[in-house]
Every structure is written in C-alpha cells, then in structure tokens.
Design a protein around this motif. Structure first.
Motif, mmCIF file in Angstrom:
data_model
loop_
_atom_site.group_PDB
_atom_site.id
_atom_site.type_symbol
_atom_site.label_atom_id
_atom_site.label_comp_id
_atom_site.label_asym_id
_atom_site.label_seq_id
_atom_site.Cartn_x
_atom_site.Cartn_y
_atom_site.Cartn_z
ATOM 1 N N GLU A 166 26.816 7.350 -15.728
ATOM 2 C CA GLU A 166 27.916 7.864 -16.540
ATOM 3 C C GLU A 166 27.607 9.260 -17.065
ATOM 4 O O GLU A 166 28.472 10.150 -17.046
ATOM 5 C CB GLU A 166 28.191 6.909 -17.695
ATOM 6 C CG GLU A 166 29.230 7.400 -18.697
ATOM 7 C CD GLU A 166 30.604 7.573 -18.080
ATOM 8 O OE1 GLU A 166 31.354 8.444 -18.562
ATOM 9 O OE2 GLU A 166 30.906 6.856 -17.113
ATOM 10 N N VAL A 169 27.892 11.788 -14.026
ATOM 11 C CA VAL A 169 29.255 12.067 -13.577
ATOM 12 C C VAL A 169 30.039 12.842 -14.639
ATOM 13 O O VAL A 169 30.778 13.779 -14.324
ATOM 14 C CB VAL A 169 29.967 10.749 -13.209
ATOM 15 C CG1 VAL A 169 31.435 11.010 -12.880
ATOM 16 C CG2 VAL A 169 29.281 10.080 -12.033
ATOM 17 N N THR A 207 35.421 5.436 -5.389
ATOM 18 C CA THR A 207 34.724 4.935 -6.571
ATOM 19 C C THR A 207 35.361 3.651 -7.090
ATOM 20 O O THR A 207 36.568 3.425 -6.959
ATOM 21 C CB THR A 207 34.723 5.998 -7.686
ATOM 22 O OG1 THR A 207 33.950 5.528 -8.794
ATOM 23 C CG2 THR A 207 36.135 6.293 -8.168
ATOM 24 N N TRP A 212 35.689 6.973 -13.927
ATOM 25 C CA TRP A 212 35.430 8.093 -13.031
ATOM 26 C C TRP A 212 36.704 8.529 -12.321
ATOM 27 O O TRP A 212 36.908 9.711 -12.070
ATOM 28 C CB TRP A 212 34.348 7.720 -12.013
ATOM 29 C CG TRP A 212 33.017 7.432 -12.650
ATOM 30 C CD1 TRP A 212 32.692 7.584 -13.966
ATOM 31 C CD2 TRP A 212 31.849 6.928 -12.000
ATOM 32 N NE1 TRP A 212 31.389 7.206 -14.186
ATOM 33 C CE2 TRP A 212 30.851 6.803 -13.001
ATOM 34 C CE3 TRP A 212 31.550 6.561 -10.699
ATOM 35 C CZ2 TRP A 212 29.572 6.328 -12.717
ATOM 36 C CZ3 TRP A 212 30.272 6.099 -10.409
ATOM 37 C CH2 TRP A 212 29.292 5.984 -11.400
#
Length: 290
Positions: A166, A169, A207, A212
C-alpha cells in the motif's frame, strides 16, 4: 550566487565526479562499485547539486538570464542524466526507494527550470512488479514494519506485506499525479498522457485491490481533464505543431501558478496529508490523570 564562474567550476567538477562513479559502477558491476553509488553519501550529493541548480533557476524566473547565469543552468542536462542513470542502475524491487528518490529530484529540477524531464517510465514500471500481484504475507501486527520509502534507499525484504504494498503504490500515484500536474499546460500533453492512460487502464483491470483501482481512476480522470483542455487551447495556436513550440507552458493562462509554484503547493499538500495520517500517540496514564 555571487560568483557564477566559480560556482560553475565547483559544480562541474563534482557533478563530473558523480558521473565517473556511476560509469564505473555500470562498467565493473562489482559490489564495491555499486555501493559507491547506492549509498546515502551519493544521494545527498545529488540532492545538494539539485538544490543549487534549483535556486539558480528560481532566482532568474521572469528575468532574462545573462551569459554567466546560463553557465550554471547548462549543468541541468548532465545532472539529470546522472540521476536517470542512478535510477536505472539496478532495476530491482530491492532498490525501489532509491528510484523514487531520483524521481523526486528530477521533478524538483523540472519544476524550477521549466524543462521537460519526464519520469513516468520509472513510475509505471513499478506497477509491473510481480510482488504486487502476489498474495501478501501475513504477519503479526506487532511485527509489521512498513517500508519507509522516504527514509530508506533499499529494502531487505520489500513488498511482502499489505502495508508495504500500500505504501509503495500510494507513493507511486502521488508522484505520478505530480508529474501530470507539472506538464498539464504543455502543448504536447495529450500525447504525453497516452501511455500513462493505457498503462493505468491495464493496471485497473489486473489489480484485485479496489483502493488501487481508485488511485488509477483518479489519475485517469486527471489526465482526461487536462487532455481535453489542452486540445481546446492548442487549437488556438494558429496551426503551430507541438514540436515547434519552444515554451513548455505555452497553454498556461495568465495569473495561473507556474510549475515551481504548483510543485511547492503539491509538496505542502503531501506533508499535510502525511501529518494527518500519522497515528496519535497515546499519553501516559499519569499525564491524563493530572
């Protein structure tokens, strides 16, 4: 700078030395040569000369630079090449934090000098890392140590927990949105954003994380909005092709913040969000009773 000739000589010598270290690492590829580049001392040297050239560019904004001032600004190209070479020296997940440091340095240079220095390829390559498609490693909460990307150059075991994924990204999308924001008034922005949009749409389909996908959708919406505006504005340039435009922000309206100002605002916003996301420290019982 009080003496541009002296400043240029010092900057040229030390930037050349950084380039020599990088060339040695690329040719020999030994651990000793690599460690001379992938260390805090080398990164801090890059940050120093980026700061020097940033100040030199900002001091001349809105003013015509004379021959002496252009001497120092002529080092933008070699310094940017050294930073790009450093970022691409070892393209592994292990050195992802260092690559993101290099992206930040180039964005700082681009904002100050108003020069096109895109780093989207490095940012979009992160979305192709196999670790992002692997199931996260389950660990006890007490042992979770999130990857502090802004405080590290390397990670011993990166992107194995959900917290590390996390953080990675979210950092990539912060820098990608800043990249898009910097070049939004360029006449070539529609072409610049094509690859970004293609890659983000692919990432959204692949994903499994809804968060995301939301990051990607936000960046896609931003690109679409800026592209539509750029198409309308550049149609008013009397049939001038984007390749013939010399001014980077030729589509910027009057009284609109410049690249440097937008970059500073973006940094301040990032700091505020980072401060707001920090967990509150619990006060000791004795203080609360008092």
């Amino acid at each position: 700078s009080l003496d541009y000739h002296s400043s240029y000589q010092h900057a040229f010598i030390y930037i050349r030395q950084l380039a020599l270290h990088l060339r040695t690492a690329m040719q020999k590829k030994t651990s000793e040569a690599m460690s001379a580049v992938y260390c805090w001392q080398y990164v801090h040297c890059l940050k120093l000369w980026v700061a020097v050239l940033t100040e030199a560019c900002q001091s001349n904004n809105g003013q015509g630079a004379n021959g002496e001032e252009e001497l120092l600004q002529s080092l933008l190209f070699p310094l940017s090449q050294v930073i790009i070479g450093t970022a691409r020296l070892i393209p592994s997940t292990k050195y992802l934090p260092l690559r993101l440091h290099c992206v930040r340095l180039l964005q700082q240079l681009a904002a100050a000098s108003q020069v096109f220095l895109p780093m989207t390829s490095i940012l979009l390559d992160v979305l192709d890392l196999k670790e992002l498609s692997m199931p996260p490693k389950k660990v006890a909460k007490s042992n979770v140590q999130p990857l502090a990307l802004t405080l590290k150059l390397r990670a011993d075991n990166p992107l194995r927990t959900m917290e590390e994924m996390e953080m990675c990204v979210s950092e990539v999308f912060v820098l990608l949105k800043r990249e898009v924001d910097l070049y939004q008034y360029s006449a070539g922005f529609p072409e610049f954003s094509v690859w970004i949009c293609q890659r983000l749409r692919k990432f959204s389909k692949e994903t499994r994380s809804s968060r995301w996908r939301a990051y990607a959708k936000g960046c896609l919406d931003l690109c679409d909005r800026y592209t539509n505006r750029a198409m309308v504005e550049r149609a008013k340039l009397n049939d001038v092709a984007p390749k013939d435009v010399k001014q980077l922000e030729i589509l910027k309206p009057i009284n609109t913040p410049s690249m440097g100002q937008r970059y500073k605002e973006s940094l301040e916003k990032e700091k505020r969000l980072e401060a707001a996301s920090r967990p509150l420290q619990k006060q000791p019982d004795n203080k609360r009773k008092a």
